[in-house]
Motif scaffolding. Structure first.
Motif, PDB file in Angstrom:
ATOM      1  N   SER A   1       0.849  -1.178   0.000  1.00 57.74           N
ATOM      2  CA  SER A   1       0.000   0.000   0.000  1.00 57.74           C
ATOM      3  C   SER A   1       0.895   1.242   0.000  1.00 57.74           C
ATOM      4  O   SER A   1       1.951   1.249   0.618  1.00 57.74           O
ATOM      5  CB  SER A   1      -0.877  -0.019   1.241  1.00 57.74           C
ATOM      6  OG  SER A   1      -1.641   1.135   1.293  1.00 57.74           O
ATOM      7  N   HIS A   2       0.467   2.256  -0.675  1.00 61.59           N
ATOM      8  CA  HIS A   2       1.269   3.480  -0.784  1.00 61.59           C
ATOM      9  C   HIS A   2       0.642   4.651  -0.026  1.00 61.59           C
ATOM     10  O   HIS A   2       0.924   5.802  -0.327  1.00 61.59           O
ATOM     11  CB  HIS A   2       1.472   3.846  -2.256  1.00 61.59           C
ATOM     12  CG  HIS A   2       2.212   2.810  -3.025  1.00 61.59           C
ATOM     13  ND1 HIS A   2       3.548   2.569  -2.849  1.00 61.59           N
ATOM     14  CD2 HIS A   2       1.785   1.927  -3.961  1.00 61.59           C
ATOM     15  CE1 HIS A   2       3.925   1.592  -3.649  1.00 61.59           C
ATOM     16  NE2 HIS A   2       2.880   1.174  -4.332  1.00 61.59           N
ATOM     17  N   GLU A   3      -0.204   4.354   0.967  1.00 58.88           N
ATOM     18  CA  GLU A   3      -0.900   5.432   1.662  1.00 58.88           C
ATOM     19  C   GLU A   3       0.056   6.393   2.355  1.00 58.88           C
ATOM     20  O   GLU A   3      -0.202   7.591   2.395  1.00 58.88           O
ATOM     21  CB  GLU A   3      -1.944   4.904   2.662  1.00 58.88           C
ATOM     22  CG  GLU A   3      -1.388   4.210   3.880  1.00 58.88           C
ATOM     23  CD  GLU A   3      -1.255   2.703   3.736  1.00 58.88           C
ATOM     24  OE1 GLU A   3      -0.964   2.060   4.744  1.00 58.88           O
ATOM     25  OE2 GLU A   3      -1.439   2.178   2.636  1.00 58.88           O
ATOM     26  N   PHE A   4       1.172   5.901   2.871  1.00 61.67           N
ATOM     27  CA  PHE A   4       2.118   6.801   3.546  1.00 61.67           C
ATOM     28  C   PHE A   4       2.767   7.755   2.548  1.00 61.67           C
ATOM     29  O   PHE A   4       3.018   8.911   2.859  1.00 61.67           O
ATOM     30  CB  PHE A   4       3.179   6.008   4.319  1.00 61.67           C
ATOM     31  CG  PHE A   4       2.606   5.254   5.477  1.00 61.67           C
ATOM     32  CD1 PHE A   4       2.227   5.913   6.639  1.00 61.67           C
ATOM     33  CD2 PHE A   4       2.422   3.887   5.409  1.00 61.67           C
ATOM     34  CE1 PHE A   4       1.681   5.226   7.704  1.00 61.67           C
ATOM     35  CE2 PHE A   4       1.875   3.181   6.474  1.00 61.67           C
ATOM     36  CZ  PHE A   4       1.504   3.854   7.626  1.00 61.67           C
ATOM     37  N   TRP A   5       3.041   7.255   1.360  1.00 64.36           N
ATOM     38  CA  TRP A   5       3.624   8.087   0.309  1.00 64.36           C
ATOM     39  C   TRP A   5       2.628   9.176  -0.107  1.00 64.36           C
ATOM     40  O   TRP A   5       2.985  10.345  -0.244  1.00 64.36           O
ATOM     41  CB  TRP A   5       4.012   7.220  -0.886  1.00 64.36           C
ATOM     42  CG  TRP A   5       4.797   7.953  -1.913  1.00 64.36           C
ATOM     43  CD1 TRP A   5       4.362   8.397  -3.128  1.00 64.36           C
ATOM     44  CD2 TRP A   5       6.169   8.352  -1.816  1.00 64.36           C
ATOM     45  NE1 TRP A   5       5.376   9.044  -3.796  1.00 64.36           N
ATOM     46  CE2 TRP A   5       6.499   9.024  -3.017  1.00 64.36           C
ATOM     47  CE3 TRP A   5       7.150   8.204  -0.846  1.00 64.36           C
ATOM     48  CZ2 TRP A   5       7.752   9.546  -3.259  1.00 64.36           C
ATOM     49  CZ3 TRP A   5       8.401   8.723  -1.103  1.00 64.36           C
ATOM     50  CH2 TRP A   5       8.687   9.377  -2.291  1.00 64.36           C
ATOM     51  N   TYR A   6       1.358   8.792  -0.275  1.00 63.08           N
ATOM     52  CA  TYR A   6       0.331   9.767  -0.651  1.00 63.08           C
ATOM     53  C   TYR A   6       0.094  10.782   0.468  1.00 63.08           C
ATOM     54  O   TYR A   6      -0.101  11.968   0.200  1.00 63.08           O
ATOM     55  CB  TYR A   6      -0.971   9.068  -1.028  1.00 63.08           C
ATOM     56  CG  TYR A   6      -0.865   8.268  -2.300  1.00 63.08           C
ATOM     57  CD1 TYR A   6      -0.398   8.847  -3.477  1.00 63.08           C
ATOM     58  CD2 TYR A   6      -1.208   6.922  -2.330  1.00 63.08           C
ATOM     59  CE1 TYR A   6      -0.283   8.116  -4.649  1.00 63.08           C
ATOM     60  CE2 TYR A   6      -1.100   6.177  -3.496  1.00 63.08           C
ATOM     61  CZ  TYR A   6      -0.634   6.781  -4.649  1.00 63.08           C
ATOM     62  OH  TYR A   6      -0.513   6.062  -5.799  1.00 63.08           O
ATOM     63  N   LEU A   7       0.092  10.306   1.706  1.00 64.39           N
ATOM     64  CA  LEU A   7      -0.046  11.228   2.836  1.00 64.39           C
ATOM     65  C   LEU A   7       1.101  12.233   2.866  1.00 64.39           C
ATOM     66  O   LEU A   7       0.903  13.421   3.110  1.00 64.39           O
ATOM     67  CB  LEU A   7      -0.098  10.458   4.160  1.00 64.39           C
ATOM     68  CG  LEU A   7      -1.412   9.759   4.485  1.00 64.39           C
ATOM     69  CD1 LEU A   7      -1.228   8.821   5.677  1.00 64.39           C
ATOM     70  CD2 LEU A   7      -2.490  10.787   4.777  1.00 64.39           C
ATOM     71  N   SER A   8       2.314  11.760   2.614  1.00 57.95           N
ATOM     72  CA  SER A   8       3.476  12.635   2.610  1.00 57.95           C
ATOM     73  C   SER A   8       3.367  13.673   1.501  1.00 57.95           C
ATOM     74  O   SER A   8       3.664  14.850   1.717  1.00 57.95           O
ATOM     75  CB  SER A   8       4.761  11.823   2.463  1.00 57.95           C
ATOM     76  OG  SER A   8       5.877  12.694   2.436  1.00 57.95           O
ATOM     77  N   ARG A   9       2.958  13.244   0.318  1.00 60.90           N
ATOM     78  CA  ARG A   9       2.807  14.188  -0.796  1.00 60.90           C
ATOM     79  C   ARG A   9       1.766  15.247  -0.473  1.00 60.90           C
ATOM     80  O   ARG A   9       2.001  16.443  -0.681  1.00 60.90           O
ATOM     81  CB  ARG A   9       2.414  13.438  -2.071  1.00 60.90           C
ATOM     82  CG  ARG A   9       3.555  12.667  -2.675  1.00 60.90           C
ATOM     83  CD  ARG A   9       3.129  11.725  -3.750  1.00 60.90           C
ATOM     84  NE  ARG A   9       2.465  12.377  -4.866  1.00 60.90           N
ATOM     85  CZ  ARG A   9       1.815  11.709  -5.815  1.00 60.90           C
ATOM     86  NH1 ARG A   9       1.754  10.391  -5.786  1.00 60.90           N
ATOM     87  NH2 ARG A   9       1.240  12.360  -6.804  1.00 60.90           N
TER      88      ARG A   9
ATOM     89  N   ASP B   1       6.289   4.034   5.397  1.00 59.74           N
ATOM     90  CA  ASP B   1       6.344   3.578   4.010  1.00 59.74           C
ATOM     91  C   ASP B   1       7.165   2.291   3.918  1.00 59.74           C
ATOM     92  O   ASP B   1       8.346   2.274   4.283  1.00 59.74           O
ATOM     93  CB  ASP B   1       6.950   4.670   3.119  1.00 59.74           C
ATOM     94  CG  ASP B   1       6.895   4.301   1.655  1.00 59.74           C
ATOM     95  OD1 ASP B   1       5.800   4.364   1.081  1.00 59.74           O
ATOM     96  OD2 ASP B   1       7.944   3.947   1.100  1.00 59.74           O
TER      97      ASP B   1
END
Length: 173
Positions: free
Chosen positions: A8-16, A75
């Protein structure tokens, strides 16, 4: 590749999302701070209100910046360490671009902290630290442009150009 597809890439999207929010809050803080100092805000709001707005927006910029950086600890794809996210050039991911962001984070911490120790330092020292806000804004802008996944999108280019032109106009004014 197969492992990456299952992650899952939720941490990456949250960071962006937090990074873009932090950038816009930093822009607002710089613009309100400059306008307050030039008494431009005094025409539309009392000076005490513009200073309080500047203070609150600066704290929000710091909070979103910290979230932007440290949410990446979750992430799984990059598996960043606290050191890689906190020390310039320690990150294996876009080392110099990330270092710009790390320098920006530490500069933001210094500028915000200086306001809370203002009574312990001279006006000259406080002002010198506060002038670092211009470098901070530049670091944040170049960090976003150089390492942002959305930089090539029209809206992101328009955001960097628009905010940059406003800050430049205020500097020249």
């Amino acid at each position: 590749r197969e492992v990456c597809d299952r992650m899952s890439h939720e941490f990456w999207y949250l960071s962006r999302a937090a990074g873009i929010t932090a950038y816009l809050l930093l822009f607002a803080s710089v613009a309100v701070g400059m306008a307050s100092n030039m008494k431009l805000a005094g025409r539309s709001m009392p000076r005490v209100v513009s200073f309080e707005l500047h203070r609150v927006v600066s704290l929000l910029a710091l909070a979103f910046t910290l979230f932007h950086v440290y949410v990446l600890l979750g992430d799984e794809y990059f598996s960043f360490s606290i050191r890689e996210l906190t020390v310039p050039f320690a990150s294996p991911y876009h080392p110099w671009q990330t270092a710009l962001g790390v320098f920006g984070l530490w500069t933001l911490v210094a500028v915000v902290a200086s306001s809370y120790v203002r009574h312990l330092i001279s006006l000259r020292t406080w002002r010198a630290i506060h002038y670092l806000s211009f470098a901070l804004y530049g670091l944040a802008t170049f960090h976003g442009i150089a390492s942002g996944a959305d930089t090539r999108a029209f809206w992101a280019s328009a955001m960097y150009l628009g905010t940059g032109l406003i800050v430049l106009t205020l500097v020249l004014y």
